[in-house]
Design an enzyme around this catalytic site. Sequence first.
Site, PDB file in Angstrom:
ATOM      1  N   CYS A  14     -17.245  58.338  47.445  1.00 23.99           N
ATOM      2  CA  CYS A  14     -17.900  59.415  47.382  1.00 23.99           C
ATOM      3  C   CYS A  14     -17.633  60.634  48.666  1.00 23.99           C
ATOM      4  O   CYS A  14     -17.132  60.118  49.492  1.00 23.99           O
ATOM      5  CB  CYS A  14     -19.327  59.237  47.199  1.00 23.99           C
ATOM      6  SG  CYS A  14     -20.318  58.483  48.632  1.00 23.99           S
ATOM      7  N   CYS A  17     -18.652  59.231  51.988  1.00 26.26           N
ATOM      8  CA  CYS A  17     -17.400  58.371  52.686  1.00 26.26           C
ATOM      9  C   CYS A  17     -16.564  59.272  53.257  1.00 26.26           C
ATOM     10  O   CYS A  17     -15.946  58.867  54.365  1.00 26.26           O
ATOM     11  CB  CYS A  17     -16.813  57.534  51.628  1.00 26.26           C
ATOM     12  SG  CYS A  17     -17.846  56.499  50.508  1.00 26.26           S
ATOM     13  N   CYS A 116     -22.807  42.502  37.989  1.00 28.93           N
ATOM     14  CA  CYS A 116     -22.861  43.720  37.818  1.00 28.93           C
ATOM     15  C   CYS A 116     -21.927  44.307  38.927  1.00 28.93           C
ATOM     16  O   CYS A 116     -21.587  43.581  39.825  1.00 28.93           O
ATOM     17  CB  CYS A 116     -24.155  44.440  37.594  1.00 28.93           C
ATOM     18  SG  CYS A 116     -25.234  44.185  39.032  1.00 28.93           S
ATOM     19  N   CYS A 119     -23.351  43.947  42.285  1.00 26.67           N
ATOM     20  CA  CYS A 119     -22.868  42.527  42.974  1.00 26.67           C
ATOM     21  C   CYS A 119     -21.679  42.728  43.818  1.00 26.67           C
ATOM     22  O   CYS A 119     -21.526  42.411  44.929  1.00 26.67           O
ATOM     23  CB  CYS A 119     -22.834  41.530  41.914  1.00 26.67           C
ATOM     24  SG  CYS A 119     -24.172  41.078  40.841  1.00 26.67           S
ATOM     25  N   ASP A 505      18.024  55.933  34.871  1.00 27.70           N
ATOM     26  CA  ASP A 505      19.205  55.508  35.283  1.00 27.70           C
ATOM     27  C   ASP A 505      19.979  55.342  34.253  1.00 27.70           C
ATOM     28  O   ASP A 505      19.811  55.325  33.010  1.00 27.70           O
ATOM     29  CB  ASP A 505      19.045  54.338  36.358  1.00 27.70           C
ATOM     30  CG  ASP A 505      20.517  53.854  36.853  1.00 27.70           C
ATOM     31  OD1 ASP A 505      21.451  54.734  37.135  1.00 27.70           O
ATOM     32  OD2 ASP A 505      20.927  52.527  36.548  1.00 27.70           O
ATOM     33  N   ASP A 708      17.641  49.845  37.012  1.00 25.71           N
ATOM     34  CA  ASP A 708      18.047  48.591  36.970  1.00 25.71           C
ATOM     35  C   ASP A 708      17.725  47.879  38.373  1.00 25.71           C
ATOM     36  O   ASP A 708      17.780  46.639  38.484  1.00 25.71           O
ATOM     37  CB  ASP A 708      19.490  48.263  36.868  1.00 25.71           C
ATOM     38  CG  ASP A 708      20.362  48.679  37.854  1.00 25.71           C
ATOM     39  OD1 ASP A 708      19.857  49.292  38.952  1.00 25.71           O
ATOM     40  OD2 ASP A 708      21.596  48.864  37.672  1.00 25.71           O
ATOM     41  N   ASP A 712      18.858  51.627  42.542  1.00 27.26           N
ATOM     42  CA  ASP A 712      17.733  52.727  42.527  1.00 27.26           C
ATOM     43  C   ASP A 712      16.358  52.408  43.323  1.00 27.26           C
ATOM     44  O   ASP A 712      15.195  52.841  42.901  1.00 27.26           O
ATOM     45  CB  ASP A 712      17.541  52.730  41.064  1.00 27.26           C
ATOM     46  CG  ASP A 712      18.569  53.143  40.319  1.00 27.26           C
ATOM     47  OD1 ASP A 712      19.284  54.001  40.570  1.00 27.26           O
ATOM     48  OD2 ASP A 712      18.620  52.284  39.108  1.00 27.26           O
TER      49      ASP A 712
END
Length: 843
Positions: A14, A17, A116, A119, A505, A708, A712
């Site tokens: 939030c 923070c 929950c 926790c 690719d 592949d 890349d």
Amino acid sequence: MSVTHRYTISGMTCQNCVRHVTRALSSLPGVTAVDVNLEKGSATVESSAPIPFDKVQAAVSEAGYEASDGSDPAMRRPAGTPAAPANSDEPALTPDRTSPTGPLRRTSFRVEGMHCATCVFTIEKTLRKDPGVTRANVNLATESCDLTFDPEKTTLDRIFSAVREAGYTPLLPDAEAVQIEYRKERNGLLLTAVLAGILLLLHHRTDREWILLLSVLLQGIGGWTFYRGALAALKQKTANMDTLVALGTTAALLTTIFHAFGLTPDDMVMTQALLLFFIRSGKFLEAWVKARARSLLTQTVSVLPEKAILVLPDKSTRPIPLSELTDGSTVLVPRGERIPADGTLLDPEAWVDLSLVTGESLPVRKTAGEDLIGGATNAGSPFRLQVTGTGKDTVVFRILSMVQEAQTGRPPVQRLADRISAIFVPSVIALALLSFLIFRLTTGNFHLALMALIGVLVVACPCALGLATPTAILVGTARALRMGIVFRKGEAIETLSRIDLLALDKTGTLTEGTFSDIRWTPSPSFLMSPENTLREEVLAAVQQSSHPVSQAIGISLSTQGVSPQGHPSVQETPGKGLIARWTGKEGATLHIGNLSFLRDSGIDAPESFTDLSLSGVLVGVARNGVLAGTFSLSDTLRPEAEHVLRYFSSQGVEVHLLTGDGEQEARRIARLAGISPDRVHAALSPEEKRNRIRQWEDGGRTVAMAGDGINDAGALAQASVGIAVANATALTRENGDILLLGNHLLRLEDAHRAATRTMAKIRQNLGWAFLYNLLGIPLAGGALYPFFHVFVPPYYSGLAMSLSSVTVVANALSLTFSIRETPVPPASSDKTLPEEQPSPGSA
């Protein structure tokens, strides 16, 4: 002069923070400006001089968060590094990164007793208080904790003790843990149901003393688990679902006690009994559904047989337990049996069913010397295998580690639920007290006020918020794995679901990567050179490259009886070519690659050679600085490519082709695949591919790059989400956030569909969780009473709370049916199978 530093910040939920991190970074000496971004989880710091990263890390850690400078491998386990397996008796401790005092360690363990999202928050908060813990990530759906710690500052015993003091039970990974949890909830429900049933039957039929005794007994047996969780949360100065249930049921019990002594006009026996029964029923159903969801992964990867048939030196065989199998052993795999370990095929031929490992729907032919994957099924005659990897060293185990890594991550969509969960329980308690006061003051009816209080307490369910995202990711990644799709990072699911540009690719990705016609055209100026020696040198050089073009040339020369010449040292430039050098009296230097690579190396390559391969790939060969000739190779578009590209176009995703091949070959393949000419980018080096993707992203695009994984790596790393069309037997060297293990481009479509449907389930789950609470809390608080004189009994609130968690988890579980793989189209009758192809053209 100003110096700019960029960091990744973990743990922010939030704007508070953001303020904490900004204050911590601003306090560092020399800092002139700080910009913290919540959504990106990043921080940009400007300073008058360089700042040692350990000081940044210490400041952010002291504020309760974690900083990474982008080179921190703790945020991503290298492929092949095992996490704790489901059947291990020890935690997986792996080297992670270094700290000022020494190397950090990483471990994963189960945590029992979580109910929950609060926790999760409590455990993470507890662990981050330990100065030796640098990262803690708790997952409610898998009931696990993944953390990094400094062994010089803390120990596992101390970490486990802290978790126990918080009211939870840390457990080493155990295959039976899920079943133990399920049986515990089942037994608790049965006892609660029996006592609640007796209490309801005897209510109004026996003395108050017996009703009081049974009520206390029911509260002790059916509600003890909630008291334990609530007390543990209280020790940490937090509150969770257990707190709400404990308060609500205790209020009902106290009312019954007061009634027994004549202090209140009515008891709440029915409320207490039904509340505990409904809530325990919900916990039981939740445990069952979560166990079902988690078993999807273990069913997928538990494909190794229990025994292997060992071939002894005298050619006789003997069955042995899999635990006794060692590298270098020779085993016999009968028809229809699963391969017990990774290994190399010793017999001339084998047909292998890889469907349980890579999603391949048809058996694949393997020849002597090829790698085989443990867990695959022998679909042909019996064959012998030389073992190269067992247990944690198998491809199956590495796949499991990657998927578990993805399941412990939190995608950005989870941040909303995390922010709400942190303030949820205190807000619910405040609303419950407010409801009590309103009814007490407006009606004067204590019983109604108490019903409002209890109803609000028990109807609210932070569990649903906590389970909404991780359960869907758990099921989605497990289902994708069964189709040969490995999500290596949880956030890759969300990113892939919202891409608007797909870069592909060409060789080995959009095309087959198997060249059907290979022709050699010598240079007129090189006719006096010894042809046989040149071919032998070319073979020795290309055999050291993994690029499909090099492998195709090598196979072509080998089938013509050419033997490699010596052992050159090879320097390969990905996407361009290679330089091979032989040492000795008559040592030679060979340049093999595209014509631009040869020209950049100072070799004269006439433009006339460009026209020799209008429908294929052109590879030049130069010996000692002189062009010797060219190989022309014809590649074939994958038959499913056009279908896959139509799918992405229908989803509003632009498809671009990025290739190092020439313009003519790139446009030919693009035309066959249905890619617009203005979206073809040819003759690109790996760095140019990466820069092109960076330009798109700087323009606000969300880019997926599929390649592949050989040339890349840079482009895959740069893309918003990198997708490697992987060879499962070479899994450890693949790059990318997502691996496609099947040899079909259709898995790319399936991966996108799995990601979009998983994200849809997450949004549905969050919607259900919010809807339950938005409707449930006002109804339980008596919102209907002023208008209709109707009051929702608290035990209905308990039923609704239980159903909310079950609904969320069951909705996630439905992904097992909604994510379906696209059927692989059958090969046309006129297409030659790879093993039946004619020999390539003469070289």
